[in-house]
Write an enzyme that holds these catalytic residues in place. Structure first.
Site, short mmCIF file in Angstrom:
data_model
loop_
_atom_site.label_atom_id
_atom_site.label_comp_id
_atom_site.label_asym_id
_atom_site.label_seq_id
_atom_site.Cartn_x
_atom_site.Cartn_y
_atom_site.Cartn_z
N ARG A 89 -7.17 86.36 -28.54
CA ARG A 89 -7.92 85.69 -29.40
C ARG A 89 -7.31 84.19 -29.25
O ARG A 89 -8.17 83.15 -29.73
CB ARG A 89 -7.87 86.10 -30.95
CG ARG A 89 -8.74 87.37 -30.84
CD ARG A 89 -8.52 87.94 -32.48
NE ARG A 89 -6.99 88.23 -32.54
CZ ARG A 89 -6.30 88.42 -33.86
NH1 ARG A 89 -7.14 88.38 -34.84
NH2 ARG A 89 -5.03 88.48 -33.79
N LYS A 142 0.77 103.57 -26.73
CA LYS A 142 0.88 104.70 -27.79
C LYS A 142 0.79 103.79 -29.14
O LYS A 142 1.13 102.32 -28.76
CB LYS A 142 2.31 105.12 -27.66
CG LYS A 142 3.51 104.29 -27.92
CD LYS A 142 4.80 104.76 -28.15
CE LYS A 142 5.70 103.73 -28.88
NZ LYS A 142 7.07 104.36 -28.93
N ASP A 201 2.98 107.12 -21.77
CA ASP A 201 4.26 107.41 -22.17
C ASP A 201 5.35 106.63 -21.49
O ASP A 201 5.65 107.28 -20.45
CB ASP A 201 4.45 108.77 -22.60
CG ASP A 201 5.94 108.79 -23.42
OD1 ASP A 201 6.70 108.27 -23.31
OD2 ASP A 201 5.98 110.00 -24.01
N HIS A 202 5.84 105.53 -21.58
CA HIS A 202 6.55 104.91 -20.73
C HIS A 202 7.86 105.55 -20.29
O HIS A 202 8.45 105.31 -19.10
CB HIS A 202 6.81 103.48 -20.97
CG HIS A 202 7.94 103.14 -22.05
ND1 HIS A 202 7.69 103.30 -23.23
CD2 HIS A 202 9.40 103.02 -21.83
CE1 HIS A 202 8.76 103.03 -24.03
NE2 HIS A 202 9.83 103.03 -23.06
N LYS A 232 10.45 106.33 -16.45
CA LYS A 232 11.80 106.00 -16.32
C LYS A 232 12.37 106.78 -14.90
O LYS A 232 12.16 107.86 -14.93
CB LYS A 232 12.58 106.17 -17.59
CG LYS A 232 12.52 105.12 -18.59
CD LYS A 232 13.06 105.45 -19.72
CE LYS A 232 12.85 104.50 -20.87
NZ LYS A 232 13.63 103.23 -20.86
N GLU A 236 19.24 104.28 -31.14
CA GLU A 236 19.03 102.87 -31.00
C GLU A 236 20.12 102.12 -31.95
O GLU A 236 20.26 102.52 -32.94
CB GLU A 236 17.66 102.08 -31.35
CG GLU A 236 16.53 102.69 -30.34
CD GLU A 236 15.08 102.20 -30.65
OE1 GLU A 236 14.67 101.35 -30.28
OE2 GLU A 236 14.55 102.99 -31.42
N HIS A 248 7.99 110.35 -26.59
CA HIS A 248 9.23 110.26 -25.79
C HIS A 248 10.02 111.30 -25.65
O HIS A 248 10.23 112.15 -24.52
CB HIS A 248 9.98 109.10 -26.05
CG HIS A 248 9.36 107.75 -26.03
ND1 HIS A 248 8.28 107.48 -25.53
CD2 HIS A 248 9.47 106.68 -26.99
CE1 HIS A 248 7.74 106.41 -25.56
NE2 HIS A 248 8.45 105.78 -26.62
N LYS A 279 17.27 104.75 -35.73
CA LYS A 279 17.60 103.27 -35.61
C LYS A 279 18.95 103.09 -36.30
O LYS A 279 19.18 103.51 -37.03
CB LYS A 279 16.36 102.44 -36.13
CG LYS A 279 15.11 102.67 -35.18
CD LYS A 279 14.14 101.67 -35.44
CE LYS A 279 12.96 101.54 -34.38
NZ LYS A 279 13.40 101.23 -33.29
N LYS A 304 23.30 102.52 -28.70
CA LYS A 304 22.10 102.70 -27.98
C LYS A 304 22.23 103.55 -26.63
O LYS A 304 22.87 103.43 -25.73
CB LYS A 304 21.61 101.29 -27.44
CG LYS A 304 20.29 101.46 -26.46
CD LYS A 304 19.97 100.11 -26.04
CE LYS A 304 18.98 100.01 -24.64
NZ LYS A 304 17.82 99.14 -25.05
#
Ligand code: NAD
Length: 508
Positions: free
Chosen positions: A51, A157, A186-187, A191, A225, A249, A349, A354
């Site tokens: 936009r 997602k 779903d990335h 991997k 994470e 994931h 989180k 991580k």
């Protein structure tokens, strides 16, 4: 083999949400790196839609900024960027207006006229989920020179927020497109180490005979994470750890660990076996939820010498929020291979580290022959597959420590990606975008897979949403999560595996 530039069909990428965070951080760097590595077609156009008021040049400047910050290949070479970005155009647009699609249709028609062959058109929906229906309805009406089979739609997602909404979205998409045109991303599946699960399990004769209840005691999948929710409070508070990480994931990784060997590497064969796992996971009755699923929410604390907010103090978050920032589950898979083998999964989180790690613990030796002083450091054999930050596979075995005494010590046999392959691996989005260009759906989720994952989790969602958690927040920042998560696994005699921190870690 992946096709190189001169074999790839002419392609048009339209990125809805082309001015968004995902486009700047992941999609454009992925396409640029594919270009550097010679995988982009000779004829391609990227149409960024958003936009914001930009012209082509100012849009490219913003993308270049993002690329220089986030690309694995570092700051862009001006000549290469010039060549790549000459294929980018910007379409200031509103996704819910018909004009947007008329303009797109014109761009596609122009390219089809200029190029020797009708282009494959990949529409990437990198927008908030409420736009998925309107965009897909309009796209399905665009006239494509190469017909429907040349048109693909990639959906980011979250795919639904429960079983009902996922079914609705599937029904809509499947009424507009053939399943072969729908790429639910779903990335995690892109991997390198996650893909390697298939190679590791099905290209080696060594592991398959012991990959079952007779030899494996339990499995853990842990995705933690160290960051909080950063500036995503508005989104995250309506989502939570279960929807954001576990439903997609973690369950996908679990499927790769637990699936039966497919008869071939064909996309549907592989996806059939992944769905079988989801269908075989034991459902929780309302009473079983509290024994098998626990949730947590982070409190404030100190991270690296800096004071950090608790979840309820974060921007965009309800000060009385009931949203979980941590969850842990114990699953059983009811089939011959996995009967009675617990699968523990957790994600959270603001945790101490991580890391994304799969730990497969084997059963103990049937009879200990060594005296107790020799086996003080006893550790059952364990296979540790680390997805991030380190990409490695470690087989932990017992060995004799050098010296005059028989003292046993666990040692690691290590396959370390960085050490073995000095060339940097492609990012997950590179793999997945190239697969979408080539029409390979193996690493994308099929409609029934997404529904099976939601169906499994609905009793937990219903229970948690219907019952306010009275002890939130229940874990401090920089910890390993709430005590109830320790108890979930400790009552079975195990503990969560944590990856030793390496001094040098690569950002992935
Ligand atoms: P964002 O808020 O940064 O960007 C949203 C984009 O949507 C912008 O380009 C905006 O211009 C566009 N948009 C909003 N309303 C519009 C309208 N009416 N017409 C046309 N365009 C409109 O969001 P994001 O972080 O880039 O995420 C996009 C999608 O990807 C979301 O579904 C998100 O859940 C998903 N996702 C993002 C990440 C990430 O790391 N950012 C990771 C995984 C999934």
């Amino acid at each position: 083999m992946k096709k190189k530039a001169n074999e790839q069909k002419p392609t048009i990428f339209t990125i809805f949400g082309g001015t968004g965070d995902l486009a700047a951080r992941k999609l454009i760097p992925a396409l640029y790196n594919l270009f550097l590595d010679g995988y982009m077609p000779k004829e391609f156009t990227i149409v960024g839609l958003g936009r914001t008021e930009y012209n082509d040049e100012s849009y490219k400047e913003v993308l270049l900024d993002g690329l220089n910050k986030y690309s694995r290949s570092g700051v862009a070479d001006p000549a290469k960027w010039g060549e790549f970005s000459s294929n980018i155009i910007y379409l200031q647009s509103d996704a819910s207006k018909e004009k947007t699609y008329k303009d797109l249709e014109q761009i596609i028609a122009d390219r089809d006229e200029q190029w020797a062959e009708a282009a494959t058109v990949i529409h990437y929906l990198s927008v908030a989920p409420q736009f998925f229906p309107v965009i897909s309805e309009y796209i399905s009406k665009i006239k494509m020179a190469g017909g429907k089979e040349k048109c693909r739609i990639v959906i980011e997602k979250p795919f639904g927020r429960d079983l009902e909404t996922a079914k609705e979205l599937n029904e809509l998409l499947q009424s507009l497109f053939d399943e072969s045109q729908i790429y639910r991303i779903d990335h995690y599946l892109g991997k390198e180490t996650v893909q390697n699960m298939m190679a590791f399990r099905f290209a080696n004769a060594l592991f398959e005979p012991i990959w079952n209840r007779n030899f494996i005691e339990h499995v853990q999948i842990s995705v933690t994470e160290d960051i909080g929710i950063e500036d995503r409070g508005g989104y995250y508070d309506g989502s939570g750890a279960l929807r954001d990480m576990l439903q997609n994931h973690i369950l996908q990784v679990l499927c790769l660990v637990a699936m039966e060997p497919p008869v071939s590497f064909n996309a549907d064969e592989v996806r059939n076996r992944r769905v079988d796992v989801l269908k075989a996971i034991r459902r929780f009755g309302p009473e079983e939820v509290k024994h098998n699923a626990v949730r947590g929410q982070y409190a404030g604390g100190w991270v690296g010498g800096k004071e950090v907010n608790g979840y309820r103090e974060e921007k965009g978050v309800d000060p009385n929020s009931n949203t979980e920032t941590f969850c842990a589950f114990k699953f059983f898979i009811d089939n011959w291979r996995w009967q009675n083998v617990p699968f523990y999964v957790r994600t959270g989180k603001r945790m101490h580290q991580k890391s994304s790690v799969i730990s497969i613990q084997f059963k103990d030796v049937p009879h200990p022959i060594f005296p107790s002083h020799a086996s003080e450091n006893w550790q059952q054999n364990r296979l540790i597959i680390s997805i991030q930050p380190e990409m490695s596979i470690r087989l932990q075995v017992q060995a004799k420590r050098p010296g005059l005494d028989m003292i046993l010590n666990p040692v690691d046999m290590v396959f370390d990606y960085d050490g073995t392959y000095p060339k940097e691996s492609p990012e997950a989005y590179e793999t997945l975008l190239l697969d979408a260009m080539e029409g390979d759906q193996t690493l994308f989720m099929r409609g029934d897979q997404v529904e099976a994952a939601w169906e499994l989790l609905m009793p937990v969602i219903d229970n948690w949403e219907g019952r306010k958690s009275l002890n939130f927040p229940n874990y401090p920042a920089d910890s390993w999560g709430p005590e109830i998560a320790e108890a979930l696994i400790a009552k079975d005699g195990f503990h969560w595996f944590t990856m030793p921190v390496k001094s040098k870690s690569k950002k992935k």
